[in-house]
Design a protein around this motif. Sequence first.
Motif, PDB file in Angstrom:
ATOM      1  N   UNK A 182       0.810  -1.222   0.000  1.00  0.00           N
ATOM      2  CA  UNK A 182       0.000   0.000   0.000  1.00  0.00           C
ATOM      3  C   UNK A 182       0.840   1.267   0.000  1.00  0.00           C
ATOM      4  N   UNK A 183       1.924   1.271   0.770  1.00  0.00           N
ATOM      5  CA  UNK A 183       2.745   2.470   0.874  1.00  0.00           C
ATOM      6  C   UNK A 183       3.315   2.903  -0.461  1.00  0.00           C
ATOM      7  N   UNK A 184       3.894   1.971  -1.193  1.00  0.00           N
ATOM      8  CA  UNK A 184       4.473   2.291  -2.500  1.00  0.00           C
ATOM      9  C   UNK A 184       3.407   2.790  -3.460  1.00  0.00           C
ATOM     10  N   UNK A 185       2.250   2.140  -3.431  1.00  0.00           N
ATOM     11  CA  UNK A 185       1.172   2.530  -4.335  1.00  0.00           C
ATOM     12  C   UNK A 185       0.696   3.946  -4.048  1.00  0.00           C
ATOM     13  N   UNK A 186       0.556   4.272  -2.765  1.00  0.00           N
ATOM     14  CA  UNK A 186       0.070   5.598  -2.367  1.00  0.00           C
ATOM     15  C   UNK A 186       1.064   6.680  -2.773  1.00  0.00           C
ATOM     16  N   UNK A 187       2.342   6.461  -2.497  1.00  0.00           N
ATOM     17  CA  UNK A 187       3.363   7.453  -2.832  1.00  0.00           C
ATOM     18  C   UNK A 187       3.442   7.664  -4.344  1.00  0.00           C
TER      19      UNK A 187
END
Length: 284
Positions: A232-237
């Motif tokens: 999720x973190x990579x996708x959001x950034x």
Amino acid sequence: MERHLLVTVSEKYDNLFAVRFVGNFFATKEEIKVTLLYLTPRPPRVFEADQETEFQAGKSEAIGRKALNQAKGELLKLGFEEDQVFTRLRPRRLSKVNEIIQEGSEGKYDAVVVGRRGLSWMEHAFNESVTRVLFEGTWDFPLWLCRKPEPERKHVLACVDGSESSNRMLDHVAFILKQAQNHDVTLLAVSRKGKVGERNAEEVLKKGRALLVEGGVSTDRIRFKVIHEVSPGKAIIKEANGQRYAAVAVGRTGAGMGLLKKVFVGSVSRALFRELEGAALWLA
């Protein structure tokens, strides 16, 4: 209804990221009230007090008042009126993170806005105890973290998972965007095989739209995005940087272990907290 924001201030004029984010985010400033907060160093214990410590305390207070006046001047330049901006000088007795949380809870603010200096305090103390304070504590106000926000960015990316915390975050986004009509909102679901946790991604997005509309955001200002990504973190950034959102909004906990907590303590290793630049991070 008036929105009241608490904005932390440091003595470094070049680091007024939180102040400038607030000033630039709201195109019209009606119904916005801002309290600027400066924390002075911990006062000495009574038996340690002497002429030198009293001198240093007075010097710290003078530095704080100058910083508050500079920050207020910046907000006035960005369109706020004199009677919309208040200042508060608070002697620090707890850790800086806990002092901000206490002030935010006592003041009944609609959000607490922290800039780069405040983020450095959190990073310096980022350990298990601070993680608990940020994600499992009893504080009940939204927290905006501003690391080098870019003033020309627009709109809000709201990351949803259908949880109670995610729904509270959407209530907050709607409350802010009902006033900030210059911004739209995109609902982002980070999905695996059509699911967000145990929930159907399409249903999560439909529920999110309903909550935003109920909060006063018109349907023509709401968009949807589903990304199939393990992290999720990579996708959001990636999405925040690619579309140049002004803010990324996430619930403080989520389905299962919690979306935000997974981002901070999982393999992404606090990427959203430490690497999101250009956009503010809203935790609600």
